[in-house]
Motif scaffolding. Sequence first.
Motif, short mmCIF file in Angstrom:
data_model
loop_
_atom_site.label_atom_id
_atom_site.label_comp_id
_atom_site.label_asym_id
_atom_site.label_seq_id
_atom_site.Cartn_x
_atom_site.Cartn_y
_atom_site.Cartn_z
N GLY A 163 11.05 4.32 -1.54
CA GLY A 163 10.93 2.89 -1.78
C GLY A 163 10.00 2.23 -0.79
N ALA A 164 10.18 0.91 -0.62
CA ALA A 164 9.28 0.13 0.24
C ALA A 164 9.87 -0.07 1.62
CB ALA A 164 9.00 -1.22 -0.40
N THR A 165 8.98 -0.07 2.62
CA THR A 165 9.34 -0.35 4.01
C THR A 165 8.49 -1.52 4.48
OG1 THR A 165 9.81 1.98 4.41
CG2 THR A 165 9.45 0.59 6.35
N LEU A 225 0.84 -1.20 0.00
CA LEU A 225 0.00 0.00 0.00
C LEU A 225 0.88 1.25 0.00
CD1 LEU A 225 -2.41 -1.10 2.86
CD2 LEU A 225 -2.98 -1.00 0.43
N PRO A 226 0.35 2.37 -0.48
CA PRO A 226 1.09 3.62 -0.34
C PRO A 226 1.37 3.88 1.15
CG PRO A 226 -0.76 3.92 -1.82
CD PRO A 226 -0.92 2.56 -1.18
N ALA A 227 2.49 4.47 1.44
CA ALA A 227 2.88 4.72 2.83
C ALA A 227 1.81 5.50 3.58
CB ALA A 227 4.21 5.45 2.88
N ASN A 228 1.15 6.44 2.91
CA ASN A 228 0.14 7.25 3.60
C ASN A 228 -1.18 6.49 3.81
OD1 ASN A 228 -0.59 7.25 0.90
ND2 ASN A 228 -1.26 9.38 0.89
N VAL A 229 -1.32 5.29 3.26
CA VAL A 229 -2.52 4.47 3.45
C VAL A 229 -2.23 3.30 4.39
CG1 VAL A 229 -4.20 2.98 2.27
CG2 VAL A 229 -3.42 5.08 1.17
N ALA A 230 -1.01 2.81 4.38
CA ALA A 230 -0.65 1.62 5.16
C ALA A 230 -0.93 1.78 6.66
CB ALA A 230 0.82 1.28 4.94
N HIS A 231 -0.84 3.00 7.18
CA HIS A 231 -1.08 3.22 8.61
C HIS A 231 -2.51 2.87 9.02
CE1 HIS A 231 -2.71 6.99 7.04
NE2 HIS A 231 -3.39 7.07 8.16
N ARG A 232 -3.45 2.89 8.07
CA ARG A 232 -4.84 2.55 8.38
C ARG A 232 -5.00 1.08 8.79
NH1 ARG A 232 -7.49 5.07 2.97
NH2 ARG A 232 -6.61 7.16 3.19
N CYS A 233 -4.03 0.24 8.44
CA CYS A 233 -4.09 -1.19 8.75
C CYS A 233 -3.62 -1.50 10.16
CB CYS A 233 -3.22 -1.98 7.77
SG CYS A 233 -3.71 -1.81 6.08
N GLU A 234 -3.08 -0.53 10.86
CA GLU A 234 -2.49 -0.80 12.17
C GLU A 234 -3.42 -1.55 13.12
OE1 GLU A 234 -0.08 1.55 15.67
OE2 GLU A 234 -0.22 2.44 13.67
#
Length: 118
Positions: A86-88, A56-65
């Motif tokens: 890049g990817a984290t 996911l885009p970094a700014n969207v991935a936090h929603r999965c926490e």
Amino acid sequence: MSLIALIQDRGYVLGERARMPQAEVVAFEFKLEHWQRAFYQATRYRSFAHRVYVVLPANVAHRCEPMHDAFRVQNIGLLAHDPAEGATRILASSKRAPKSRANYWKALAMLHEEQTTG
């Protein structure tokens, strides 16, 4: 001693000379939004892949926490992607045998065909 054996006129199986290739399949499901859809699709990839990741885009991935435990239970990794950095990896996916040997073979056949024709 054949590569394929007939079983009582009902179908074919791999014979004694056939060898399972030593290949690890890693599947990635990319989404720009809707991480829930990505998670659902990723659970399906476990049928043929050794490791599965949602990207996911970094700014969207936090929603999965809040769902990290569900990702862990299903052994689905999570990657946050940023075009500049890049990817984290947020969550890792442990190597496990695919749930369906037949689907694994199909995936290998598709990858092999792509490699030889592409």
